[in-house]
Enzyme design. Structure first.
Site, mmCIF file in Angstrom:
data_model
loop_
_atom_site.group_PDB
_atom_site.id
_atom_site.type_symbol
_atom_site.label_atom_id
_atom_site.label_comp_id
_atom_site.label_asym_id
_atom_site.label_seq_id
_atom_site.Cartn_x
_atom_site.Cartn_y
_atom_site.Cartn_z
ATOM 1 N N ASP B 16 7.999 -94.768 -56.900
ATOM 2 C CA ASP B 16 6.761 -93.314 -56.116
ATOM 3 C C ASP B 16 5.932 -94.004 -55.211
ATOM 4 O O ASP B 16 6.017 -95.090 -54.246
ATOM 5 C CB ASP B 16 5.456 -93.527 -57.923
ATOM 6 C CG ASP B 16 4.815 -92.681 -57.630
ATOM 7 O OD1 ASP B 16 4.884 -91.956 -57.525
ATOM 8 O OD2 ASP B 16 4.118 -93.065 -58.162
ATOM 9 N N SER B 17 4.808 -92.995 -54.482
ATOM 10 C CA SER B 17 4.463 -93.369 -53.917
ATOM 11 C C SER B 17 3.088 -94.760 -54.229
ATOM 12 O O SER B 17 2.528 -95.227 -52.981
ATOM 13 C CB SER B 17 3.081 -92.581 -53.204
ATOM 14 O OG SER B 17 2.841 -91.501 -53.984
ATOM 15 N N GLY B 49 1.329 -86.520 -51.230
ATOM 16 C CA GLY B 49 1.065 -85.122 -51.180
ATOM 17 C C GLY B 49 0.979 -84.734 -49.671
ATOM 18 O O GLY B 49 1.067 -83.509 -49.600
ATOM 19 N N CYS B 79 8.492 -90.249 -57.966
ATOM 20 C CA CYS B 79 7.209 -89.461 -57.535
ATOM 21 C C CYS B 79 7.409 -87.857 -56.999
ATOM 22 O O CYS B 79 8.669 -88.204 -56.787
ATOM 23 C CB CYS B 79 7.164 -89.920 -56.216
ATOM 24 S SG CYS B 79 5.994 -89.325 -54.908
ATOM 25 N N GLU B 158 -8.089 -92.042 -59.612
ATOM 26 C CA GLU B 158 -7.732 -93.401 -59.149
ATOM 27 C C GLU B 158 -8.902 -93.790 -58.639
ATOM 28 O O GLU B 158 -9.519 -94.931 -58.756
ATOM 29 C CB GLU B 158 -7.730 -93.312 -57.539
ATOM 30 C CG GLU B 158 -5.792 -92.918 -57.708
ATOM 31 C CD GLU B 158 -4.962 -93.407 -55.786
ATOM 32 O OE1 GLU B 158 -5.803 -93.471 -55.044
ATOM 33 O OE2 GLU B 158 -3.683 -93.534 -56.281
ATOM 34 N N CYS B 190 2.665 -84.356 -61.063
ATOM 35 C CA CYS B 190 2.178 -85.130 -60.276
ATOM 36 C C CYS B 190 2.433 -86.194 -61.486
ATOM 37 O O CYS B 190 1.733 -86.204 -62.082
ATOM 38 C CB CYS B 190 0.887 -84.909 -59.805
ATOM 39 S SG CYS B 190 0.182 -86.612 -58.926
ATOM 40 N N HIS B 192 0.301 -88.520 -61.736
ATOM 41 C CA HIS B 192 -2.061 -88.874 -61.692
ATOM 42 C C HIS B 192 -1.854 -88.329 -63.353
ATOM 43 O O HIS B 192 -2.696 -88.710 -63.828
ATOM 44 C CB HIS B 192 -2.038 -88.862 -60.209
ATOM 45 C CG HIS B 192 -2.382 -90.193 -60.209
ATOM 46 N ND1 HIS B 192 -1.376 -90.074 -59.225
ATOM 47 C CD2 HIS B 192 -3.372 -91.307 -59.500
ATOM 48 C CE1 HIS B 192 -1.680 -91.689 -58.238
ATOM 49 N NE2 HIS B 192 -2.840 -92.203 -58.621
#
Lengths: 271, 271
Positions: B16-17, B49, B79, B158, B190, B192
């Site tokens: 993943d990023s 992104g 991702c 985050e 996504c 997140h």
């Protein structure tokens, strides 16, 4: 590395993690119209704010080497996070003069403050480094400094939400400690933040001086060039813009920071 | 490149990023306890992104090469942005099976929707690629898809502001088109976004199905391993975590995504 130290006609190299440093480039253009510039924006690896000091130093080292290959006579680190983490390393490593944005901003804040209560807002990396607090105390050892990271300001500015309800809500939370501590001067310690000046001013109180290091850094650049007998003596500067990701973001958002249109962006990738 | 294709005991590579893909890693751990994993989070270059397709492909290529050097038998692109831009390239280039998160998410959405009105939220890169709309239409050609980039959700998560006023304000603006279009299913495109499920559910209406591709991707991984006779046959898996920036962020934020504690993070830098 090729070095162009000593060549007055050589360009100044300027770099930032992305586009924010264009505010510094623009201030230098206005104040020093005879100087040529090569601006590098590390748009493929932006943002630097949340990254570790080692990673930011590695990226800064690569970019400085690239700028020297372009024949620059001096380097302006137009990124607060890169200045905070990498300036001492670059000063040691490079044969050309290097200046950052932290010291000019800190100096301007000390000069502007009457009460000696100074606030600093910046990225997580810049705040953690303690660079602003050190630079302010070097000028004014008895200043009372309140510092806070504001990691959401960069993405909000990049979304273009400079007067959105969400931005007000974020800014109210981030700025509460500065209102509480009654700072009379606030350093905008990230090149994205000047775009939020009206909103920040409204929340923190219009009598609080907001310090944006772009103009002050341009003055420092002028002084540095004079000291090293490197100032361009005549003619009009030329400008090159280079990015590590594709042109799209630069062309779409660059004007927001630069003020003028940017017509051409070169690409140089790393890693 | 070293290849471990055909070795049932070899680990699965996941990347993943940054840290979001840990939700997928955790789903695979739970569903396939005999499988070993090597997780790579590109924390030095996060986020993907906003970056261009070429840059995301270059990064994905480097990471896949690194994972193959670690002897993985298959790769899960955990991702959404990397899946959207780089999955076809990786499928062509690599000797091991590769799966992404877009197709499992799209399939689950089509299965969940009764009205055929499906929403997709994701990063700017994922939305611009059109990958979800294509994947949904491949399963259900007459589905009506509303898609929108939500670039502020990642930084808000985050920052840990999963129930902050600012997050409500951002989400209300981002989700308005889906309320207007009366979607009955919304893909959280996504890794997140699942952390914002309660808030998103409240705004969009609790009867709207929220699709999180982690569980579905774990099921796909199981199917893929069975098809290639690569499933681990016995024992308990072991787990390695690797990051491109220092361990701090991983150790500080990893648990938010992974659920369990992560005790050790290796470092592998690029560029």
């Amino acid at each position: 590395m090729v070095s162009s130290a000593g060549n007055r006609a050589a360009p100044i190299g300027i770099f930032d993690s992305g586009l924010g440093g264009l505010t510094v480039a623009h201030a230098i253009m206005r104040q020093l119209p005879a100087e040529s510039l090569v601006y590098f924006g590390d748009t493929a690896r932006v943002p630097y704010g949340p990254k570790s000091p080692d990673t930011v130093r590695r990226y800064s080292h690569e970019i400085a080497a690239y700028l020297l290959e372009q024949g620059v006579k001096a380097i302006v680190v137009a990124c607060n996070t890169a200045t905070a983490h990498a300036l001492p390393m670059l000063e040691r490593e490079l044969d050309v003069p290097v200046i950052g944005v932290v010291e000019p901003g800190a100096r301007a804040a000390v000069r502007a403050s009457r009460s000696g209560r100074i606030g600093v807002i910046a990225t997580a990396g810049t705040i953690k480094s303690g660079a602003y607090v050190r630079a302010i105390h070097a000028e004014a050892p008895d200043a009372r400094v309140t510092a806070r990271a504001c990691p959401l300001f960069v993405p909000l500015v990049e979304e273009g939400w400079i007067n959105h309800d969400a931005t007000w809500s974020v800014a109210q939370e981030y700025l509460a400690p500065f209102v509480h501590d009654e700072v009379d001067t606030l350093v905008l310690g990230c090149t994205h933040y000047p775009l939020l000046k009206p909103l920040i001013g409204e929340i923190i109180g219009r009598d609080v001086r907001l310090i944006d290091s772009a103009e002050e850094t341009a003055l420092d650049t002028q002084r540095m060039l004079a000291e090293h007998s490197l100032a361009a003596t005549s003619g009009e500067g030329t400008y090159r813009f280079v990015a590590s990701d594709d042109q799209q973001q630069f062309l779409a958002l660059g004007q927001r920071f630069f003020g003028d249109t940017i017509e051409r962006v070169e690409i140089r990738t790393f890693g």
